[in-house]
Design an enzyme around this catalytic site. Structure first.
Site, PDB file in Angstrom:
ATOM      1  N   GLY A  22       0.755  -1.193   0.123  1.00 21.39           N
ATOM      2  CA  GLY A  22      -0.008  -0.103  -0.001  1.00 21.39           C
ATOM      3  C   GLY A  22       0.933   1.195  -0.233  1.00 21.39           C
ATOM      4  O   GLY A  22       2.016   1.205   0.189  1.00 21.39           O
ATOM      5  N   GLY A  24       1.146   5.304   1.447  1.00 28.69           N
ATOM      6  CA  GLY A  24       0.361   6.264   2.462  1.00 28.69           C
ATOM      7  C   GLY A  24       0.978   7.648   2.054  1.00 28.69           C
ATOM      8  O   GLY A  24       1.677   7.837   1.391  1.00 28.69           O
ATOM      9  N   GLY A  27       4.894   7.043   3.430  1.00 29.84           N
ATOM     10  CA  GLY A  27       5.777   6.303   2.440  1.00 29.84           C
ATOM     11  C   GLY A  27       5.064   4.839   1.927  1.00 29.84           C
ATOM     12  O   GLY A  27       3.552   4.943   2.026  1.00 29.84           O
ATOM     13  N   VAL A  29       4.332   0.704   1.681  1.00 29.66           N
ATOM     14  CA  VAL A  29       4.669  -0.201   2.405  1.00 29.66           C
ATOM     15  C   VAL A  29       4.947  -1.422   1.540  1.00 29.66           C
ATOM     16  O   VAL A  29       4.168  -1.710   0.876  1.00 29.66           O
ATOM     17  CB  VAL A  29       3.529  -0.389   3.324  1.00 29.66           C
ATOM     18  CG1 VAL A  29       3.737  -1.635   4.333  1.00 29.66           C
ATOM     19  CG2 VAL A  29       3.341   0.868   4.107  1.00 29.66           C
ATOM     20  N   LYS A  44       8.344  -0.170   5.738  1.00 32.78           N
ATOM     21  CA  LYS A  44       7.723   1.082   5.178  1.00 32.78           C
ATOM     22  C   LYS A  44       9.006   1.860   4.792  1.00 32.78           C
ATOM     23  O   LYS A  44       9.765   2.014   5.552  1.00 32.78           O
ATOM     24  CB  LYS A  44       7.145   1.682   6.343  1.00 32.78           C
ATOM     25  CG  LYS A  44       6.424   3.088   5.958  1.00 32.78           C
ATOM     26  CD  LYS A  44       5.798   3.725   7.081  1.00 32.78           C
ATOM     27  CE  LYS A  44       4.626   3.157   7.527  1.00 32.78           C
ATOM     28  NZ  LYS A  44       3.497   3.445   6.523  1.00 32.78           N
ATOM     29  N   ASP A 136      -3.613   9.171  14.428  1.00 33.73           N
ATOM     30  CA  ASP A 136      -4.070   9.244  13.138  1.00 33.73           C
ATOM     31  C   ASP A 136      -4.674   7.741  13.226  1.00 33.73           C
ATOM     32  O   ASP A 136      -4.749   7.087  12.093  1.00 33.73           O
ATOM     33  CB  ASP A 136      -3.024   9.252  11.875  1.00 33.73           C
ATOM     34  CG  ASP A 136      -3.584   9.208  10.607  1.00 33.73           C
ATOM     35  OD1 ASP A 136      -5.009   9.577  10.371  1.00 33.73           O
ATOM     36  OD2 ASP A 136      -3.282   8.885   9.702  1.00 33.73           O
TER      37      ASP A 136
END
Length: 588
Positions: A22, A24, A27, A29, A44, A136
């Site tokens: 994924g 973000g 960064g 992953v 990451k 978050d």
């Protein structure tokens, strides 16, 4: 990230980056593998534009070092932080194989939602105790996996990444209202300050809990900073006002967690957790896990255990089972200690003894024990087990002889493991099945599992059998109740299944809270569906029935819980094909 910038195939020390998991704000992953052992990890990698900023690089390593001090079963562990592929700052983390909370069909039952939130709060409490605040927290950062006992386990990911992002912006940009989190889950004060406060995590988890229970966010799609500042007293409807199945005591816990002012919320994750445990005890199925799995009947030979705080001045010798490096099950006929109670333990094996502490995480009541054919008691998880404790447990388990696997059960488990999580597929039913067919198939599945229950099985197979029974029960709960099945079928676009629920007596009044939650999560769908319904009625009046049917189909895809829409749709189906289709008997 395009293929040119992908780091797949590159090395991070002895690891090979196998797949992009994924992207973000901070960064990328990756799933990484250690070729000699096959062990998998998560890496990451800081985005190159951010890595060019010295402040961001420094904050990235500082936050990673802080997160590495959080050692808890409900937190994904940070193992290392150093330059990785191309010299980019990278964090090596535990790989958590599971399903993000954002992918789970909602709403959850109050029991399951409460159990999940309690687990997340245990991880938050451990992090907050070490001065680490998430800032978050959102459904994408909570993954549901399974522990070594096969029980569902919630793990929190990505501590500190919001703080890393804040290093990208100047004071002027921050003052202008730059968002450092996910707006729908950000506490109101996060729009005004970047200073971390544990009550920000309380608020975010309260929003998550609200959504788990109702299927919708308390403030729709999330509120922008200007709205937050102008509408100081804005309060959403309480969860039990949206769904009467939610106990008011649990509803009020969620409302306190998402209070506008920090001082009105729970002061800590621990206080939030205790409030949920209190609510849990007043609900019909008190349990600390998403699936109540029975303890094993096999007791380790030679291991002696004494437990304190069981109503006696001296620690009491007890019988135990399910002994692992993470905890054990205490066989106990008396009143169990409270959930979350911390107990002193003394374990002895072959002349070696050590003292440790453990937390009570689940009770097995007398009624459950009778149903499962086991002893009553409670599960205890070791609080940060030492290497000596792990070694002693391993030594005590090494000599335990187990029966061989049952080949007939192994074949059944192999077949059921291959059918996935969809309850229709699991039960071998079409998604058009009637409620009688569902009931009969569930009864047959229960009897099939019971066929193996009295056999002597190795621990691994017994646990898999317990999980199989839990899956049967979950499928029965999902498909056997019209309201629950309607919610599931709506998430899958199964209009025929919803028609079955309406034919079984599901009313507009019952389904409306769920419909509103479904539509709130999909802005614009209701208006589009309404326009298609109007168009379909017009076409129907013109006897353009085929075109009308297509419009109804599109409308119900957007608004699948619209009961009047279903009535028009199925009435038109009968007019067009009265002799060729077996249709649910829905009254207009």
């Amino acid at each position: 990230m395009d293929e040119v910038n992908s780091l797949v195939g590159q090395r991070h020390g002895p690891l090979i980056l196998e797949r992009l998991l994924g992207l973000g704000a901070v960064g990328a992953v990756y799933l990484a593998m250690h070729p000699p052992t096959g062990a998998r990890f998560t890496v990451k990698v800081l985005h190159p534009p951010l890595a060019a900023n010295a402040n961001v690089r420094t904050r990235f390593y500082v936050e990673a070092q802080a997160a590495s001090r959080v050692l808890h079963r409900n937190v994904a562990r940070v193992l290392d932080a150093r330059p990785g592929p191309g010299g980019l700052p990278s964090i090596l983390m535990e790989y958590v194989e599971g399903e993000p909370l954002s992918c789970m069909p909602l709403p959850l039952s109050p029991v399951d939602a409460t159990a999940l939130l309690i687990q997340v709060l245990e991880g938050l409490e451990a992090a907050h105790a070490r001065g680490v605040v998430h800032c978050d927290l959102k459904p994408d950062n909570v993954v549901i996996t399974r522990d070594k006992q096969g029980q569902r386990l919630a793990k929190v990911l990505d501590f500190g990444m919001a703080s890393v992002l804040s290093a990208c912006f100047s004071q002027e940009e921050m003052a202008a209202g730059v968002s450092l989190g996910s707006p729908a889950y950000m506490a109101p004060e996060q729009w005004e300050t970047s200073a971390a406060d544990t009550r920000m995590d309380v608020y975010a988890l309260g929003v998550i809990g609200y959504r788990l229970l109702t299927g919708r966010l308390p403030f729709g799609r999330g509120r922008m900073g200007e709205v937050l500042l102008k509408q100081q007293e804005l309060r959403p409807p309480a969860p039990h006002a949206l769904d009467a199945r939610i106990p008011p005591v649990l509803s009020m816990v969620m409302m306190q967690a998402i209070a506008r002012r920090p001082e009105e919320r729970f002061p800590s994750a621990r206080d939030f957790q205790l409030a949920l445990i209190t609510a849990q005890r007043r609900m019909s199925r008190p349990t600390m896990t998403l699936e109540a799995v029975a303890p094993s009947t096999q007791e380790p030979m030679g291991l002696q255990v004494r437990v304190g705080n069981l109503g006696s001045l001296e620690p009491l010798p007890v019988r135990v089972s399910d002994v692992t490096s993470e905890g054990l099950f205490v066989i106990f006929d008396g009143p169990p200690p409270p959930l979350a109670a911390r107990l002193p333990l003394e374990l002895s094996f072959q002349g070696r003894s050590l003292v440790c502490v453990g937390d009570v995480v689940r009770h097995v009541s007398q009624d459950e024990a009778v149903a499962w054919g086991v002893s009553a008691g409670f599960f205890v998880h070791f609080a940060e087990p030492s290497e000596m404790l792990t070694a002693l447990v391993a030594q005590s388990s090494a000599g335990a002889a187990e029966p061989p696997p049952d080949p007939e059960l192994a074949q059944l488990l192999s077949r059921t493991a291959a059918v996935g999580q969809d309850p229709y597929t699991f039960l071998g039913l079409p998604n058009t099945a009637s409620f009688d067919e569902i009931r009969q198939r569930c009864e047959a599945a229960v009897n099939r599992v019971a066929h193996f229950w009295g056999r002597t099985l190795p621990r691994s197979q017994r646990r898999e059998l317990e999980l199989l029974r839990a899956r049967v029960d979950a499928a029965r709960r999902t498909l056997g109740d019209p309201l629950t099945r309607a919610g599931f079928d709506a998430s899958r676009g199964n209009t025929f299944g919803i028609a079955r629920c309406i034919a079984a007596g599901l009313s507009e009044q019952q389904v409306e809270p769920m419909r509103r939650a479904f539509l709130c999560a999909r802005p614009g769908s209701e208006a589009q569906a309404q326009a298609l319904f109007v168009q379909a009625r017009s076409l129907e009046a013109q006897e353009a029935l085929k075109a009308a049917l297509q419009c109804y189909t599109q409308a119900l895809t957007l608004d699948p819980l619209n009961i009047p829409g279903h009535r028009y749709y199925w009435a038109l189906q009968r007019r067009m094909r009265p002799m060729t289709m077996s249709l649910p008997a829905i009254q207009r």
